[in-house]
Design a protein around this motif. Structure first.
Motif, PDB file in Angstrom:
ATOM      1  N   GLU B 103      17.520  -3.761   1.887  1.00 13.78           N
ATOM      2  CA  GLU B 103      16.237  -4.438   2.065  1.00 13.78           C
ATOM      3  C   GLU B 103      15.198  -3.464   2.600  1.00 13.78           C
ATOM      4  N   LEU B 104      15.593  -2.683   3.601  1.00 16.81           N
ATOM      5  CA  LEU B 104      14.698  -1.697   4.205  1.00 16.81           C
ATOM      6  C   LEU B 104      14.258  -0.667   3.165  1.00 16.81           C
ATOM      7  N   VAL B 105      15.222  -0.134   2.420  1.00 18.06           N
ATOM      8  CA  VAL B 105      14.916   0.932   1.468  1.00 18.06           C
ATOM      9  C   VAL B 105      14.065   0.401   0.309  1.00 18.06           C
ATOM     10  N   LEU B 106      14.383  -0.807  -0.163  1.00 22.27           N
ATOM     11  CA  LEU B 106      13.616  -1.363  -1.285  1.00 22.27           C
ATOM     12  C   LEU B 106      12.163  -1.583  -0.891  1.00 22.27           C
ATOM     13  N   ILE B 107      11.948  -2.181   0.294  1.00 19.64           N
ATOM     14  CA  ILE B 107      10.571  -2.423   0.735  1.00 19.64           C
ATOM     15  C   ILE B 107       9.850  -1.098   0.939  1.00 19.64           C
ATOM     16  N   ALA B 108      10.552  -0.116   1.528  1.00 14.96           N
ATOM     17  CA  ALA B 108       9.936   1.202   1.731  1.00 14.96           C
ATOM     18  C   ALA B 108       9.576   1.823   0.375  1.00 14.96           C
ATOM     19  N   GLY B 109      10.456   1.667  -0.605  1.00 11.36           N
ATOM     20  CA  GLY B 109      10.178   2.211  -1.933  1.00 11.36           C
ATOM     21  C   GLY B 109       8.957   1.557  -2.565  1.00 11.36           C
ATOM     22  N   ILE B 110       8.858   0.240  -2.402  1.00 10.26           N
ATOM     23  CA  ILE B 110       7.701  -0.464  -2.953  1.00 10.26           C
ATOM     24  C   ILE B 110       6.423   0.025  -2.274  1.00 10.26           C
ATOM     25  N   ILE B 111       6.481   0.191  -0.941  1.00  6.28           N
ATOM     26  CA  ILE B 111       5.300   0.689  -0.216  1.00  6.28           C
ATOM     27  C   ILE B 111       4.934   2.083  -0.715  1.00  6.28           C
ATOM     28  N   MET B 112       5.958   2.915  -0.923  1.00  8.79           N
ATOM     29  CA  MET B 112       5.713   4.288  -1.374  1.00  8.79           C
ATOM     30  C   MET B 112       4.963   4.300  -2.713  1.00  8.79           C
ATOM     31  N   VAL B 113       5.456   3.512  -3.661  1.00 10.08           N
ATOM     32  CA  VAL B 113       4.833   3.500  -4.989  1.00 10.08           C
ATOM     33  C   VAL B 113       3.463   2.827  -4.945  1.00 10.08           C
ATOM     34  N   ALA B 114       3.387   1.715  -4.195  1.00 12.89           N
ATOM     35  CA  ALA B 114       2.152   0.928  -4.187  1.00 12.89           C
ATOM     36  C   ALA B 114       1.017   1.665  -3.487  1.00 12.89           C
ATOM     37  N   LEU B 115       1.318   2.548  -2.542  1.00 11.32           N
ATOM     38  CA  LEU B 115       0.255   3.308  -1.881  1.00 11.32           C
ATOM     39  C   LEU B 115       0.130   4.722  -2.435  1.00 11.32           C
ATOM     40  N   GLY B 116       1.270   5.357  -2.713  1.00 12.90           N
ATOM     41  CA  GLY B 116       1.250   6.769  -3.126  1.00 12.90           C
ATOM     42  C   GLY B 116       0.549   6.985  -4.452  1.00 12.90           C
ATOM     43  N   LEU B 117       0.887   6.168  -5.458  1.00 13.87           N
ATOM     44  CA  LEU B 117       0.282   6.378  -6.784  1.00 13.87           C
ATOM     45  C   LEU B 117      -1.230   6.143  -6.767  1.00 13.87           C
ATOM     46  N   PRO B 118      -1.715   5.001  -6.216  1.00 12.68           N
ATOM     47  CA  PRO B 118      -3.169   4.806  -6.193  1.00 12.68           C
ATOM     48  C   PRO B 118      -3.896   5.901  -5.408  1.00 12.68           C
TER      49      PRO B 118
END
Lengths: 289, 341
Positions: B103-118
């Motif tokens: 759960e921790l890693v998945l949410i962190a991954g989503i945050i990474m993609v959702a902020l990093g790419l934009p």
């Protein structure tokens, strides 16, 4: 006949570290509705930047210093804001580039790119209508299997096929002016000749005016009604193609013509890199609209 | 056979080989390091007979190859053995602790993609101007410190000095939620308890951001670099010549061709979070696989070590296969190629 595009006294410089580096020194040029005009010169003479000023792209470069009037269809492009200039691109003006295969986006199908181009003119156009119009346009450039092409990516098609696609896209929105920057230079000679003939017939049918930029005099002679010769940011000679080719009077024009390789004869003549004669004043054979 | 299916089968085959290799390696290492697992498990007061009995029961007196054979036979039956530390089947332990980590890693991954790419898109679109400079400074800052340092900093700032977020744990004690999946965000919703769901999210934010932060910087830098290169391509000038809006050119015409090379690295970053999660979990007292993993390694609990490592390796491989498929899906050159890649 009124001029569709009229450039007068256009200056361009780029601000560099050591002051302004001047590229165009007050060039003037006219294109009438439906007229095919060539701008000929060597690399670095200022041909391509002229096209990019007409398109309004260079105005967005921060280091560019532009002065002079560029009137398109009665409106002064240099006085417009970036949004108004962008509105002209892809609708009333469009452009064809040197290398068709690398000018098409590798991540989208031809069909998708065609749709986007068509929606520049009419954003409400539905998918079916776009498909239909794209198919028709591809038919006009003699593509026999439009559906395969529309579903393909640029890397799956040949250079000549991509060039036809580019021509079809550029003319799809019925532009008044087509800018062609050394079209097909990246293709082999026979394919280039084929696609140029195709393009010539199409613009003649549609009544599209063309600013044709090239260093290839043979191609220009086939394609253009009128020719401007540009040398180091100055127009040195202009006139109807026939008149200019049969009686080139400016030293640079003559040098350029003697630099065309021929199958017979003793190879390339010695052409001076720079000559005092090249800076002689502009010679006009008349014929301006 | 379609190229994508062939790619999938190839990747799955390779993953299986890697998994077997990992299991052999860990199996050997765990048995070669000093210390007798049976002695440690039984404690100092056990008699030599008791220790010998346990050793025989665990097959520890047999040759290493035979031991590995026993292990493989058990694994193929879905049996990872019993943990000497918790005295429960290892599969049960992992089922209890893995969801918290995932759960921790998945949410962190989503945050990474959702902020990093934009952020990367924005930096490339305004390259050389102030949004670009700000984003580059931010990226440099985030990749400069490991995630457990960010965990401590974030905890001090936003849980201690400014008590906006809870300081540790997964959920407040006042909520008693039935564990169906082990993923609290899902279980709270299944229970229909919105307040508990919000509480679980508040607990997740700090550890997930700490874990994601260096990935955000990495993704932003990578996306920017690839997009700046793409901006020099003729097809971008063509898009400009057709009058498309600069923001549209950035988001669509320049972004998609640039995403493909970025994606591999982002996938690796995502998988690397599994490892980094161990330290972040330690800082935030997150009841995930990390505490279990550390405890069983210290006790030389062989079955539990094998189980933990295998599960993490498996997750890593699954993430990689998913990323490969995603790339194949996005990259028409792979999707339409007739050659195997």
């Amino acid at each position: 006949m009124s001029a569709l595009l009229s450039i007068s006294d256009l200056h361009l410089g780029f601000k560099g570290l050591s002051g302004i580096n001047n590229v165009l020194h007050g060039i003037s040029l006219n294109i009438a509705q439906g007229e095919r005009v060539a701008l000929v010169g060597e690399s670095g003479s200022g041909k391509s930047v002229t096209a990019r000023i007409v398109l309004g792209l260079l105005q967005e470069t921060r280091s560019a210093r532009i002065s002079g009037a560029v009137k398109f269809d009665g409106n002064d492009i240099s006085a417009m804001n970036p949004k108004a200039r962008a509105a002209l691109r892809g609708t009333d003006m469009s452009m064809i580039f040197q290398d068709p295969t690398s000018s098409l986006n590798p991540a989208f199908t031809i069909g998708r790119q065609f749709t986007e181009v068509l929606r520049r003119r009419d954003p409400s156009m539905g998918a079916d209508a776009c498909q239909e119009r794209a198919t028709k346009m591809l038919g006009e450039v003699s593509i026999l299997d439009p559906n395969r092409v529309l579903n393909a990516y640029a890397f799956q098609l040949s250079g000549g096929m991509n060039q036809r696609v580019m021509i079809a896209m550029a003319l799809a929105n019925r532009p008044k002016l087509l800018l062609a920057d050394e079209p097909g230079t990246a293709l082999d000679v026979s394919v280039q000749a084929q696609t140029l003939t195709l393009m010539r017939n199409l613009v003649a049918d549609h009544g599209t005016a063309v600013l044709f930029i090239s260093h290839n005099l043979g191609v220009v002679r086939e394609f253009a009604d009128r020719v401007y010769v540009i040398y180091r940011g100055n127009i040195v000679e202009d006139g109807p193609t026939q008149a200019l080719f049969s009686d080139p009077r400016h030293a640079y024009t003559r040098a350029l013509m003697s630099a065309v390789p021929r199958i017979t004869g003793a190879g390339l003549p010695e052409v001076p890199e720079v000559s005092e004669d090249f800076f002689a004043p502009q010679i006009s054979h008349g014929g301006v609209a | 056979m379609s190229p994508v299916l062939r790619l999938l089968l190839r990747r799955l085959g390779i993953s299986l080989i890697v998994l077997i290799g990992v299991s052999m390696l860990i199996f050997t290492i765990a048995r070669v390091i000093p210390g007798d697992p049976a002695r440690i498990a039984l404690g100092p007061n056990a008699t030599p007979e008791q220790v010998a009995n346990l050793r025989a029961e665990m097959h520890l007196d047999e040759p290493l190859v035979l031991q590995y054979g026993h292990f493989l036979a058990d694994v193929s039956r879905g049996d990872l053995g019993t943990s000497l530390y918790t005295n429960r089947p290892v599969t049960l332990d992992i089922a209890q602790f893995l969801p918290a980590t995932l759960e921790l890693v998945l949410i962190a991954g989503i945050i990474m993609v959702a902020l990093g790419l934009p952020l990367g898109i924005l930096a490339a679109r305004y390259r050389g101007r102030w949004p670009d400079h700000l984003i580059r400074i931010f990226s440099l800052l985030t990749v400069s410190a490991p995630s457990f340092v960010w965990a401590v900093i974030l905890m001090l700032l936003f849980a201690f000095y400014l008590p906006i977020f809870p300081i540790a744990g997964r959920i407040s004690d006042i909520y008693d939620i039935d564990r169906h999946t082990g993923f609290l965000l899902i279980d709270t919703l299944l229970a229909g308890n919105i307040a508990a769901f919000g509480d679980a999210i508040r607990h997740l934010i700090l550890p997930a951001v700490a874990l994601a932060l260096s990935g955000i910087g990495q993704a932003a830098r990578l996306t920017r670099a690839n997009m700046v290169e793409t901006y020099d391509k003729p097809y971008i000038e063509m898009a400009q010549a057709y009058g498309f809006f600069p923001s549209r050119i950035a988001r669509i015409y320049a972004f998609k061709p640039s995403l493909i090379p970025s994606l591999t690295i982002i996938g690796l970053d995502f998988a690397a979070m599994l490892g980094n999660a161990f330290l972040v979990e330690a800082v935030f007292a997150w009841p995930g696989l990390s505490r279990y993993g550390v405890a069983v390694i210290l006790r030389k609990d062989l079955n539990a070590i094998m189980g933990t490592v295998l599960i993490i390796a498996l997750t890593f491989l699954i993430v990689n296969v998913i990323v490969d498929l995603l790339i194949a899906f996005l990259n028409p050159r792979i999707r339409h190629s007739t050659r195997a890649t």
